[in-house]
Design an enzyme around this catalytic site. Structure first.
Site, short mmCIF file in Angstrom:
data_model
loop_
_atom_site.label_atom_id
_atom_site.label_comp_id
_atom_site.label_asym_id
_atom_site.label_seq_id
_atom_site.Cartn_x
_atom_site.Cartn_y
_atom_site.Cartn_z
N THR A 117 -6.51 7.11 7.14
CA THR A 117 -6.95 7.26 5.75
C THR A 117 -6.97 5.93 5.01
OG1 THR A 117 -4.72 7.71 4.92
CG2 THR A 117 -6.03 9.61 5.65
N THR A 118 -6.66 4.85 5.70
CA THR A 118 -6.78 3.50 5.12
C THR A 118 -7.68 2.69 6.04
OG1 THR A 118 -4.97 2.48 6.39
CG2 THR A 118 -4.39 3.59 4.31
N HIS A 148 5.31 6.89 6.56
CA HIS A 148 5.02 6.31 5.25
C HIS A 148 4.60 7.44 4.31
CE1 HIS A 148 1.00 6.20 7.22
NE2 HIS A 148 0.65 6.69 6.04
N HIS A 202 3.32 10.84 6.06
CA HIS A 202 2.63 10.77 7.35
C HIS A 202 3.60 10.25 8.40
CE1 HIS A 202 -1.47 10.54 5.16
NE2 HIS A 202 -1.08 11.79 5.38
N HIS A 219 0.83 -1.21 0.00
CA HIS A 219 0.00 0.00 0.00
C HIS A 219 0.86 1.26 0.00
CE1 HIS A 219 -3.42 -2.49 0.89
NE2 HIS A 219 -2.91 -2.88 2.03
N HIS A 262 2.29 8.76 0.64
CA HIS A 262 1.21 8.63 -0.35
C HIS A 262 1.65 9.47 -1.55
CE1 HIS A 262 -1.68 7.03 2.70
NE2 HIS A 262 -0.91 7.74 3.52
S1 BO1 Z 1 -2.68 7.19 7.95
O1 BO1 Z 1 -1.57 7.97 8.43
O2 BO1 Z 1 -3.97 7.75 8.26
N1 BO1 Z 1 -2.57 7.01 6.38
C1 BO1 Z 1 -2.57 5.65 8.73
C2 BO1 Z 1 -3.25 4.59 8.21
C3 BO1 Z 1 -3.18 3.35 8.84
C4 BO1 Z 1 -2.41 3.22 10.00
C5 BO1 Z 1 -1.74 4.31 10.51
C6 BO1 Z 1 -1.81 5.52 9.86
N2 BO1 Z 1 -2.31 2.05 10.69
C7 BO1 Z 1 -2.15 0.77 10.11
C8 BO1 Z 1 -1.70 -0.14 11.22
C9 BO1 Z 1 -1.54 -1.54 10.73
C10 BO1 Z 1 -2.76 -1.98 10.02
C11 BO1 Z 1 -3.07 -0.99 8.94
C12 BO1 Z 1 -4.26 -1.37 8.15
O3 BO1 Z 1 -3.28 0.29 9.51
O4 BO1 Z 1 -0.44 0.28 11.63
O5 BO1 Z 1 -1.26 -2.39 11.80
O6 BO1 Z 1 -2.57 -3.27 9.45
O7 BO1 Z 1 -4.02 -1.03 6.84
ZN ZN Z 2 -0.95 7.76 5.52
#
Ligand code: BO1
Ligand code: ZN
Length: 260
Positions: A203-204, A98, A123, A64, A100
């Site tokens: 956002t995921t 990470h 992020h 992702h 995007h």
């Molecule tokens: S974000 O910064 O809003 N894009 C964001 C999105 C998902 C997570 C953290 C920040 N967390 C992760 C968890 C994983 C889990 C995943 C699901 O979401 O750290 O453990 O598998 O996609």
């Molecule tokens: Zn993110």
């Protein structure tokens, strides 16, 4: 059910497997400086961001995004943030960062600012210190703070250590050890005095509504050739590029802005 895609028709199916994605406090949103409420907020205190992160640091393609985990810093205190728009006495430790990004320069960021969609958004995900793990923090509405940092095209030396390793993580589940240490501070905009803040979500999937978003107004430079290295990353079937969620309704929420 851990699978989700970013194509339009795929994003519409997120709610079938992840009910929270249909909530009223979802992210990302379009931010307008005119519609934001100016508050006399204290500065955001960013602690330990200029210390080199203890090695080894790993860069991983999770299908992702590309992720640098910083939550395994045995011995050292993790970099953390407090102040700004955050509740007093709450400290948030860095967990991972990470990105995007888009296949083209006209898209990639998740949030929009004053009508602009930037080519990339980083992020830096932080966990409230009172919770023992990221997955634990996802159950509490003061669980996470994510710093959102826009990139705009222009040369940037500080990203080289990550970008130079992207060819080693082209495929899903590829992981590589960074051979140079980095500081989180080198990844921040030159000015962190001006930021927007609002209450939103991951956002995921699973889209938990536990995130205090802090979006810096000033972007960080990134070159075209650096962006193109992100654009080569693959999940095995497709390029990861365009891994940004569609805009969500702001609803009754307020966006606050801190200015000098
Ligand atoms: S974000 O910064 O809003 N894009 C964001 C999105 C998902 C997570 C953290 C920040 N967390 C992760 C968890 C994983 C889990 C995943 C699901 O979401 O750290 O453990 O598998 O996609
Ligand atoms: Zn993110």
């Amino acid at each position: 059910a851990g699978h989700f895609g970013y194509r339009k028709r795929d994003q519409h199916t997120w709610v079938q497997n992840f009910k929270l994605c249909d909530g009223k406090l979802q992210s990302p949103i379009s931010i307008s400086s005119f519609k934001s409420i100016t508050l006399p907020l204290p500065a955001l205190e960013i602690i330990g961001y200029h210390d080199f992160l203890s090695s080894p640091l790993y860069l991983k393609n999770n299908g992702h995004s590309v992720v640098v985990n910083v939550n395994n810093h045995l011995g050292k205190r993790l970099p953390y943030i407090f102040g700004g728009s955050l509740d007093i006495n709450q400290e948030y430790e860095v967990d991972h960062l990470h990105f995007h990004w888009g296949a083209k320069n006209n898209r990639g960021s998740e949030h929009m600012l004053n009508g602009i969609r930037y080519p990339m958004e980083m992020h830096i995900v932080h966990r409230n210190r009172i919770y023992s793990s990221l997955s634990n923090a996802l159950n509490y509405k003061n669980g996470l703070v994510v710093l959102g940092i826009f990139f705009q095209e222009e040369d940037n030396k500080s990203l080289y250590s990550i970008v130079n390793h992207l060819t080693s993580v082209r495929w899903i589940n590829n992981e590589t050890k960074l051979n140079t240490s980095i500081t989180l501070g080198s990844l921040l905009p030159k000015n962190t005095d001006v930021f927007y803040s609002y209450k939103g979500s991951l956002t995921t999937p699973p889209c938990n509504e536990v995130v205090t978003w802090i979006i810096f107004s000033m972007p960080v430079p990134i070159s075209f050739s650096q962006l193109n290295k992100f654009r080569l990353l693959s999940n095995g079937n497709n390029l990861i590029a365009d891994n940004y969620r569609k805009l969500q309704n702001i609803g009754l929420r307020k966006v606050y802005i801190r200015k000098l």
